[in-house]
Scaffold this motif. Sequence first.
Motif, PDB file in Angstrom:
ATOM      1  N   GLU A 134       0.822  -1.197   0.000  1.00  0.00           N
ATOM      2  CA  GLU A 134       0.000   0.000   0.000  1.00  0.00           C
ATOM      3  C   GLU A 134       0.864   1.258   0.000  1.00  0.00           C
ATOM      4  O   GLU A 134       1.954   1.282   0.575  1.00  0.00           O
ATOM      5  N   ILE A 135       0.359   2.306  -0.618  1.00  0.00           N
ATOM      6  CA  ILE A 135       1.045   3.599  -0.605  1.00  0.00           C
ATOM      7  C   ILE A 135       0.960   4.136   0.822  1.00  0.00           C
ATOM      8  O   ILE A 135      -0.125   4.156   1.417  1.00  0.00           O
ATOM      9  N   PRO A 136       2.071   4.595   1.396  1.00  0.00           N
ATOM     10  CA  PRO A 136       2.052   5.084   2.778  1.00  0.00           C
ATOM     11  C   PRO A 136       1.083   6.254   2.969  1.00  0.00           C
ATOM     12  O   PRO A 136       0.898   7.087   2.075  1.00  0.00           O
ATOM     13  N   THR A 137       0.482   6.317   4.141  1.00  0.00           N
ATOM     14  CA  THR A 137      -0.495   7.355   4.449  1.00  0.00           C
ATOM     15  C   THR A 137       0.114   8.745   4.319  1.00  0.00           C
ATOM     16  O   THR A 137      -0.539   9.669   3.819  1.00  0.00           O
ATOM     17  N   ALA A 138       1.361   8.913   4.759  1.00  0.00           N
ATOM     18  CA  ALA A 138       2.019  10.220   4.669  1.00  0.00           C
ATOM     19  C   ALA A 138       2.110  10.677   3.210  1.00  0.00           C
ATOM     20  O   ALA A 138       1.907  11.859   2.914  1.00  0.00           O
ATOM     21  N   ALA A 139       2.384   9.757   2.305  1.00  0.00           N
ATOM     22  CA  ALA A 139       2.469  10.101   0.888  1.00  0.00           C
ATOM     23  C   ALA A 139       1.095  10.492   0.350  1.00  0.00           C
ATOM     24  O   ALA A 139       0.972  11.425  -0.446  1.00  0.00           O
ATOM     25  N   LYS A 140       0.048   9.805   0.796  1.00  0.00           N
ATOM     26  CA  LYS A 140      -1.309  10.142   0.360  1.00  0.00           C
ATOM     27  C   LYS A 140      -1.713  11.526   0.855  1.00  0.00           C
ATOM     28  O   LYS A 140      -2.384  12.278   0.141  1.00  0.00           O
ATOM     29  N   LEU A 141      -1.318  11.858   2.089  1.00  0.00           N
ATOM     30  CA  LEU A 141      -1.646  13.172   2.633  1.00  0.00           C
ATOM     31  C   LEU A 141      -0.891  14.277   1.901  1.00  0.00           C
ATOM     32  O   LEU A 141      -1.422  15.371   1.698  1.00  0.00           O
ATOM     33  N   ASN A 142       0.349  14.005   1.517  1.00  0.00           N
ATOM     34  CA  ASN A 142       1.143  14.997   0.794  1.00  0.00           C
ATOM     35  C   ASN A 142       0.674  15.198  -0.640  1.00  0.00           C
ATOM     36  O   ASN A 142       0.847  16.278  -1.205  1.00  0.00           O
ATOM     37  N   ASN A 143       0.107  14.149  -1.242  1.00  0.00           N
ATOM     38  CA  ASN A 143      -0.332  14.235  -2.625  1.00  0.00           C
ATOM     39  C   ASN A 143      -1.706  13.573  -2.747  1.00  0.00           C
ATOM     40  O   ASN A 143      -1.798  12.362  -2.921  1.00  0.00           O
ATOM     41  N   PRO A 144      -2.789  14.329  -2.675  1.00  0.00           N
ATOM     42  CA  PRO A 144      -4.128  13.737  -2.734  1.00  0.00           C
ATOM     43  C   PRO A 144      -4.469  13.095  -4.083  1.00  0.00           C
ATOM     44  O   PRO A 144      -5.457  12.402  -4.212  1.00  0.00           O
ATOM     45  N   ASN A 145      -3.622  13.301  -5.103  1.00  0.00           N
ATOM     46  CA  ASN A 145      -3.876  12.704  -6.420  1.00  0.00           C
ATOM     47  C   ASN A 145      -3.424  11.245  -6.507  1.00  0.00           C
ATOM     48  O   ASN A 145      -3.630  10.619  -7.537  1.00  0.00           O
ATOM     49  N   LEU A 146      -2.821  10.723  -5.452  1.00  0.00           N
ATOM     50  CA  LEU A 146      -2.380   9.320  -5.487  1.00  0.00           C
ATOM     51  C   LEU A 146      -3.547   8.393  -5.406  1.00  0.00           C
ATOM     52  O   LEU A 146      -4.507   8.587  -4.758  1.00  0.00           O
TER      53      LEU A 146
END
Length: 63
Positions: free
Chosen positions: A51-63
């Motif tokens: 899974e894509i890490p939550t921190a990365a999802k928060l930094n880039n909502p387009n993921l």
Amino acid sequence: MSFILDERNREFALEGQRWFDLRRANQKEIKHTLSGVEYILQKNDVRYTIEIPTAAKLNNPNL
């Protein structure tokens, strides 16, 4: 293909690429033995895809 994956495992042992090699090769299952216990990850298991890490999802909502 098995020979190539085994060779890559030896050559790049500590570089963290094993998981991606096994996924790229479309393995039906991934087996690891740790302390005498064999762990098997089936292809349709939820854990099969990292899974894509939550921190990365928060930094880039387009993921």
